[in-house]
Design an enzyme around this catalytic site. Structure first.
Site, PDB file in Angstrom:
ATOM      1  N   ASN A  99     -12.451  -3.311   1.056  1.00 34.39           N
ATOM      2  CA  ASN A  99     -11.382  -3.382   2.054  1.00 34.39           C
ATOM      3  C   ASN A  99     -11.892  -2.835   3.387  1.00 34.39           C
ATOM      4  O   ASN A  99     -12.227  -1.653   3.479  1.00 34.39           O
ATOM      5  CB  ASN A  99     -10.183  -2.548   1.586  1.00 34.39           C
ATOM      6  CG  ASN A  99      -9.137  -2.385   2.687  1.00 34.39           C
ATOM      7  OD1 ASN A  99      -8.383  -3.318   2.959  1.00 34.39           O
ATOM      8  ND2 ASN A  99      -9.101  -1.223   3.330  1.00 34.39           N
ATOM      9  N   GLU A 100     -12.005  -3.685   4.379  1.00 31.94           N
ATOM     10  CA  GLU A 100     -12.290  -3.265   5.757  1.00 31.94           C
ATOM     11  C   GLU A 100     -13.548  -2.412   5.905  1.00 31.94           C
ATOM     12  O   GLU A 100     -13.583  -1.489   6.712  1.00 31.94           O
ATOM     13  CB  GLU A 100     -11.100  -2.501   6.343  1.00 31.94           C
ATOM     14  CG  GLU A 100      -9.886  -3.353   6.597  1.00 31.94           C
ATOM     15  CD  GLU A 100      -8.791  -2.590   7.341  1.00 31.94           C
ATOM     16  OE1 GLU A 100      -9.011  -1.436   7.736  1.00 31.94           O
ATOM     17  OE2 GLU A 100      -7.710  -3.167   7.533  1.00 31.94           O
ATOM     18  N   CYS A 146      -6.436   1.308   2.707  1.00 31.25           N
ATOM     19  CA  CYS A 146      -7.312   2.471   2.763  1.00 31.25           C
ATOM     20  C   CYS A 146      -7.309   3.283   1.476  1.00 31.25           C
ATOM     21  O   CYS A 146      -8.213   4.090   1.270  1.00 31.25           O
ATOM     22  CB  CYS A 146      -6.923   3.349   3.946  1.00 31.25           C
ATOM     23  SG  CYS A 146      -7.518   2.720   5.527  1.00 31.25           S
ATOM     24  N   GLU A 153       0.860  -1.179   0.000  1.00 29.00           N
ATOM     25  CA  GLU A 153       0.000   0.000   0.000  1.00 29.00           C
ATOM     26  C   GLU A 153       0.894   1.226   0.000  1.00 29.00           C
ATOM     27  O   GLU A 153       1.945   1.235   0.642  1.00 29.00           O
ATOM     28  CB  GLU A 153      -0.908   0.030   1.227  1.00 29.00           C
ATOM     29  CG  GLU A 153      -1.795   1.279   1.267  1.00 29.00           C
ATOM     30  CD  GLU A 153      -2.832   1.269   2.379  1.00 29.00           C
ATOM     31  OE1 GLU A 153      -3.670   2.184   2.409  1.00 29.00           O
ATOM     32  OE2 GLU A 153      -2.803   0.347   3.208  1.00 29.00           O
TER      33      GLU A 153
END
Length: 831
Positions: free
Chosen positions: A383-384, A251, A61
């Site tokens: 994602n999350e 993120c 990331e």
């Protein structure tokens, strides 16, 4: 990776001595030279889980300047003058540049292209100098560097390009004649005449000129690829032999605007990461605000990620947004047309990776230099997400479209940002009911949690969705952290029929631009070094084996008493008032009673923030301060009831009420209204590293008084909010420091005995190989170091040592050192 998770992270566990703080040594052990006795029994005739070659991989990331200023080899910072306050409040279009003479950054119709909006108008006899990253531009004597610039001029103009530092020139200057024919790219090459880490690149113009995309690349990129990767960083990843590369986030994937580019509003600088923005000619790719607080150039884009995965023999595993934001934003985008566009974009991504050169996106891949397909087989959606129902409704749309057109694809879902809790349970139930192929789990916990939860996947449904452990770490870069992670990884391998993929996170950190720690590989502008965690990952990745050989081991005796500790009050980016604190022993004795009518002399302030007594309450007023802990009482207290009245006055979150407080790094707290006032949880801190013990959705209202009661009995804790039981838990799970797993390498026939001894006591171990006919020697690879040892640029105390061990037989005894990870490769007897 979750920004909200980062808010809860401790910054290490260097004082976390496992043998004394978590699991006492056996009773017969005394002193640092003591030896504990263990036994390992192996059944070589039984078949354990198969281990896929892709089991261990890496997660990249763009965090901690991992891309620009990191893996992406570009040496010029802000090369296209696109830095903006949208990226970082301190940024301007001339960040990293200094001007001598006249220069102006311009955004008008004369721009290079519609996505690359700003350019530099440089006056006659003026110059502009770039400072690179970290201390400057790093060059090495004798190495070649390629310069390029897009330029235009209205009259004959010459550009002089120099490399220099405070000591003088670093290479022979180059002179470039700019034609009067509009924008064009110009190139030059340098050979460094000496080594420097503080270099500067200066471009001087003889007459007025416009400049954009000012670039300097080392010729020696990884695999000598153009627009390539920094060689030492790429080589460190390649040395792991990872089975997959997950990218680009994290993120970055599910934050920012999901909207399209608009001719009216122009490029949206806080647009979410979308793959089509990152491919094609580099000068036509936009830059964008990075979620982690800086600018991302997209020079390292989807094509480069695919190419890198191929170069290191890894499976590419891209992650695309599902139109539900995460990482503290928690919004579901309700726009059917936009959803359809993102689904089509994802279908187009598969075509870009795998389609024929006659297709639209396969043709672009070929034009970029790769006519062969990239063989994409796995893709992750989302994602999350902290809104599991909203996410899953969208995920199923993506999955249906992808598998209808590409039935061979494994489409991966996720379970939110934590290892447990309401979001996790809801997400998993939805995934099970829909028979999803694979679910991505993420968690960042203390070393103790990893030692306690080696059996996490033992009870998972063997017929349910498989697990992709996409992000995990034990909140530190000391050898203690590596030991705990290694112990946990033996459980991952034992359960390889459930856990199909696993990757430590994050991968990279530039030491001068850190948003998150710990990280696997650290670097600056001229050097890189693997952490203790990197060495652990490398040892496991390069010694996986093909199948688990079932084995058992004795455990370490443990002693546990009641939860003990004082009490505490804290806040996180919030102002709150506390009053009427009562601590009562189980027999009714009052241990503490404080209504703050006489001040707050009983309380010790150990955190940040600003505390004072106001209107008969103890008030913390700083809405920016994080962890403002004050504590009172005796660390020996146990079996008590804690009551406190709390009122939120202002800020982002709610209350933090602590119990079992031993010191600043060891305590429990009830986090009410945490995670941007979306969840409540009980967290345990051990030497600064936190783990979540119980969690539920919930928020705290500003101005409302809450009655908070915590009942501690032995190892059991019951929590009440306004007189109603909120939850309860029992913290009695032992942290086992001696873990092992055995696998077999089909190619060599070797048994690979992997033993983690995370205690300050050597482990004298009787090994029974169950009648296996083995050679008399074995190759040993050992990581052993002090618990607080940490690798740096100049020292590598955590490094593998290889040797030959003799005396190997069907039954043998081996002593595994204290604080060590040992891999014994035991060959079959050749007879």
């Amino acid at each position: 990776m979750s920004r909200t998770a980062r808010w809860r992270l401790g910054l290490g566990a260097s004082a976390f001595l496992l043998a004394t703080a978590v699991v006492p040594a056996p009773a017969h052990a005394a002193g640092p030279a003591a030896v504990a006795d263990y036994a390992i029994t192996v059944d070589p005739t039984a078949r354990g889980a198969a281990l896929d070659k892709t089991m261990y991989g890496v997660f990249f990331e763009d965090i901690n300047r991992a891309a620009d200023g990191g893996l992406y080899a570009e040496l010029v910072q802000n090369r296209s003058f696109e830095y903006s306050t949208d990226d970082n409040r301190s940024y301007t279009p001339l960040t990293a540049w200094t001007v001598d003479g006249t220069a102006q950054v311009t955004d008008d119709s004369g721009r290079l292209n519609d996505r690359n909006r700003h350019y530099l108008s440089l006056g006659a006899a003026s110059s502009v100098t770039n400072a690179g990253y970290n201390t400057g531009i790093a060059v090495e004597e004798g190495k070649k560097y390629d310069f390029s610039v897009w330029a235009r001029a209205d009259a004959g103009t010459a550009l002089t390009v120099t490399l220099h530092d405070f000591g003088g020139t670093l290479a022979t200057a180059r002179r470039i004649a700019v034609r009067k024919s509009g924008w064009a790219q110009y190139k030059a090459a340098f050979t460094a005449t000496r080594t420097s880490t503080t270099g500067r690149l200066t471009v001087t113009s003889s007459a007025a000129a416009a400049l954009d995309m000012v670039s300097l690349f080392p010729r020696d990129t990884y695999k000598h690829e153009p627009n390539g990767l920094r060689k030492d960083l790429a080589e460190k990843v390649a040395a792991l032999h990872p089975g997959f590369v997950r990218f680009p986030g994290g993120c970055l994937v599910n934050t920012g605007s999901m909207q399209d580019y608009s001719e009216d509003s122009g490029w949206q600088r806080k647009r979410s990461y979308q793959w089509k923005d990152t491919v094609g000619p580099v000068e036509q790719r936009a830059t964008n605000a990075n979620f982690w607080g800086y600018n991302q150039s997209y020079g390292l884009g989807y094509y480069e990620y695919f190419r890198f995965a191929e170069d290191i023999g890894a499976m590419p595993l891209p992650v695309v947004p599902a139109l539900v934001t995460g990482c503290g934003q928690n919004q579901a985008v309700a726009d059917e047309a936009l959803l359809q566009r993102h689904i089509q974009d994802t279908l187009d991504l598969v075509e870009f990776a795998n389609g024929p050169v006659t297709s639209r996106w396969g043709k672009l891949r070929a034009e970029m230099g790769h006519p062969r397909p990239f063989h994409l087989t796995h893709i992750e959606v989302g994602n999350e997400e902290n809104l599991p129902k909203e996410f899953f409704a969208r995920f199923t749309r993506f999955r249906a479209a992808l598998q209808a057109k590409y039935p061979y694809l494994t489409v991966i879902s996720n379970s939110g940002p934590d290892d447990s809790g309401t979001t996790f349970d809801t997400a998993w139930q939805l995934n099970r009911d829909a028979r999803v192929d694979m679910v991505d789990e993420h968690y960042y916990n203390s070393p103790q949690w990893f030692l306690q939860n080696n059996d996490r996947y033992d009870s998972y449904d063997r017929g349910g969705p498989k697990v992709f452990l996409g992000e995990y770490a034990s909140q530190g870069n000391t050898f203690t952290n590596g030991l705990a992670e290694a112990a946990y990884m033996t459980g991952l391998e034992r359960n390889a029929d459930v856990v199909k993929l696993a990757s430590y996170a994050p991968l990279f950190a530039n030491e001068d631009y850190v948003q998150w720690r710990p990280d696997m590989v650290w670097f600056n502008n001229h050097a890189s070094w693997g952490s203790a965690n990197y060495e652990v990952q490398k040892l496991f990745m390069t010694n996986v084996g093909d199948r688990v050989v079932p084995s058992t081991a004795t455990t370490t005796p443990s002693v546990s008493g009641p939860i003990t500790g004082a009490v505490g009050l804290s806040t996180w980016a919030t102002s709150a008032a506390y009053d009427d604190v009562q601590v009562t022993a189980a027999d009714g004795t009052t241990l503490l009673s404080d209504d703050f009518s006489s001040g707050a002399a009983r309380w010790t302030h150990t955190g940040t923030g600003s505390w004072s007594v106001q209107d008969g309450a103890y008030v913390q007023t700083d809405t920016a301060a994080e962890n403002t802990m004050v504590s009172a009482g005796d660390p020996a207290w146990h079996d008590y009831d804690l009551h406190v009245k709390a009122t939120k006055k202002a800020g982002k979150e709610g209350f933090l009420v602590a119990f079992g407080v031993k010191d600043t790094g060891n305590y429990y707290w009830w986090n009410l209204g945490g995670w941007n006032n979306t969840q409540s949880a009980v967290e345990q801190a051990v030497d600064g590293g936190k783990s979540t013990l119980i969690a539920k959705p919930g928020s705290i209202e500003t101005g409302r008084a809450y009655d908070i009661d915590i009942k501690v009995r032995g190892r059991q804790v019951t929590l009440f909010l306004d007189g109603t039981e909120w939850g309860r838990f029992t913290d009695d799970k032992p942290a086992e420091p001696f873990r092992q797993v055995v696998t077999r390498d089909a190619a060599t026939g070797e048994l690979i005995l992997k033993v983690v001894n995370a205690q300050a006591t050597a482990a004298r171990t009787a090994v029974d190989l169950g009648g296996a006919r083995v050679a008399g020697t074995a190759k040993a690879t050992v990581l052993a170091a002090a618990p607080d040892a940490e690798n740096t640029e100049t020292a590598t105390p955590v490094a593998p040592v290889t040797s030959t061990v003799t005396g190997i037989a069907d039954r043998f005894t081996h002593t595994f050192p204290a604080h060590s990870i040992t891999f014994l490769r035991i060959a079959p007897r050749r007879s």
